[in-house]
Scaffold this motif. Structure first.
Motif, short mmCIF file in Angstrom:
data_model
loop_
_atom_site.label_atom_id
_atom_site.label_comp_id
_atom_site.label_asym_id
_atom_site.label_seq_id
_atom_site.Cartn_x
_atom_site.Cartn_y
_atom_site.Cartn_z
N ASP A 182 0.86 -1.19 0.00
CA ASP A 182 0.00 0.00 0.00
C ASP A 182 0.89 1.24 0.00
OD1 ASP A 182 -2.01 -1.78 0.23
OD2 ASP A 182 -2.56 -1.28 2.29
N GLN B 90 1.99 2.21 5.85
CA GLN B 90 1.59 1.38 7.00
C GLN B 90 2.41 0.10 7.11
OE1 GLN B 90 -2.89 1.34 6.49
NE2 GLN B 90 -2.66 1.60 8.68
N ARG C 2 3.08 -3.49 11.75
CA ARG C 2 2.16 -2.63 11.01
C ARG C 2 2.10 -1.25 11.67
NH1 ARG C 2 -1.62 -2.27 6.55
NH2 ARG C 2 -3.59 -1.51 7.30
N ASP D 225 0.50 3.97 1.73
CA ASP D 225 0.32 4.87 2.87
C ASP D 225 1.40 4.73 3.95
OD1 ASP D 225 -0.36 2.42 3.79
OD2 ASP D 225 -2.47 2.87 4.12
N ARG E 251 -0.94 5.07 9.31
CA ARG E 251 -0.88 5.81 8.05
C ARG E 251 -0.07 7.08 8.22
NH1 ARG E 251 -3.82 6.87 3.54
NH2 ARG E 251 -4.80 4.98 2.75
MG MG Z 1 -3.66 1.52 4.73
#
Ligand code: MG
Ligand code: UDP
Length: 323
Positions: free
Chosen positions: A104, A108, A206, A106, A209
């Motif tokens: 992704d 993350q 994880r 972002d 964002r």
């Molecule tokens: Mg995300």
């Protein structure tokens, strides 16, 4: 040891103009870092897939592509959702590289896990799943719903990797096989295990964002879950059949009871029970029709065999769709 691969990092982006300028340099740094270490070849690239964003994401991508030849961008003609955008990117990349890592945009997912992924590929694995070692940074709500979702999927008979989103390495060989999956309702997390091949996992933390906000509110999560279940499993249909049998058996007992009541001369008072039965059966039937409808809808879409995505522009190649 295998030969040093060409890596394409495939990144779907939807309305991410805020976060892209922050994360794009991180991806580039990781790419040059891996190149310098001699783990990937110089021809490796970062491929952004603009999923029909309504903000300035495509302009940001075009700007990045002008700045550095390691950045490539393609845009879809409209928003098709994360899974389709990702598939579009993977299919685009499959003929230009030896491995892809999807992630992704972002920030993350910890990009440092890419080192381990490439290492695993060099050891001989074809698929490397990135698995979140903890979800502390996710909200309690997101954590619980995700847990229930994985459990439900597993129970439904679909093979999925726990706590794995779409951060994974796939070799070109597996991607060529994935290209043969012609379904329109796609759920890549379920399709990749179906394709098979030697796979392993790497763990990462994880994070939150870096900017912007999540595109997966409750509604979209439920729809992703429904797609996951109905595109991978036919267990709901079997459950309907089982429920149907149980209800029929209960109805049979009820009929015996009703007949007995009739002969006992007490049928006048039967209004409440009749209504209850009608409601109950109507409810069950509606639920069943709904679930079957879900599958019929899928069959309908599959038979249309529509293209799964349409690429409208690229920052490279002859068809100059860029702005
Ligand atoms: Mg995300
Ligand atoms: N995304 C996309 N199309 C969409 C929604 C999301 O390409 O219709 C991308 C988004 O830009 C991001 C990734 O999919 O790179 C994951 O989305 P998000 O971070 O919003 O989901 P979350 O991490 O909250 O589950």
């Amino acid at each position: 040891m295998r030969k040093i691969p060409v890596l394409y990092i495939v990144i779907p982006c939807y309305n991410e103009e805020e976060v892209l300028p922050k994360t794009a340099p991180m991806f580039l740094r990781k790419l040059s870092d891996l190149t310098q270490k001699g783990r990937i070849r110089e021809e490796s690239r970062v491929l952004f897939v603009d999923d029909g964003s309504k903000d300035g994401t495509w302009q940001v991508i075009c700007g990045l592509a002008k700045q550095d030849r390691h950045f490539l961008g393609m845009s879809l003609s409209r928003n098709r959702g994360h899974q389709h955008a990702l598939l579009a990117g993977l299919m685009e990349a499959k003929d230009m590289c030896d491995i892809t890592i999807s992630i992704d945009c972002d920030g993350q997912d910890d990009i440092n896990a890419m080192d381990d992924m490439v290492e695993k590929y060099l050891e001989g694995f074809e698929v490397v799943y990135g698995v979140r070692s903890s979800r502390r940074k996710d909200s309690v709500f997101k954590r619980t719903t995700a847990k229930c979702f994985y459990r439900l999927l597993r129970w439904m008979g679909a093979e999925v990797v726990d706590n794995h989103a779409d951060y994974r390495l796939i070799s070109a060989r597996v991607m060529r096989e994935l290209a043969e999956f012609k379904e329109v309702n796609i759920y890549l997390r379920g399709m990749v295990p179906l394709a098979g091949f030697k796979s392993t996992t790497v763990y990462y933390e994880r994070m939150e964002r870096l900017a912007g906000k999540s595109h997966y509110p409750l509604g979209r999560m439920i729809s992703l879950a429904l797609d996951g279940i109905t595109s991978l499993s036919i267990k709901p249909i079997r459950m309907i059949a089982a429920a149907g049998m149980v209800v029929s058996f209960l109805s049979f007992l009820m009929i015996i009871w009703i007949v007995a009541q009739f002969f006992a001369g007490q049928t006048v008072h039967g209004w409440a029970s009749t209504c209850a039965i009608i409601c109950f059966v109507c409810g069950i039937q509606l639920i069943c029709t709904g679930v079957i409808g879900e599958y019929v809808g899928k069959i309908y879409l599959e038979t249309k065999a529509r293209p799964r995505y349409i690429v409208s522009g690229r920052t490279y190649g002859e068809e100059d769709g860029g702005e």
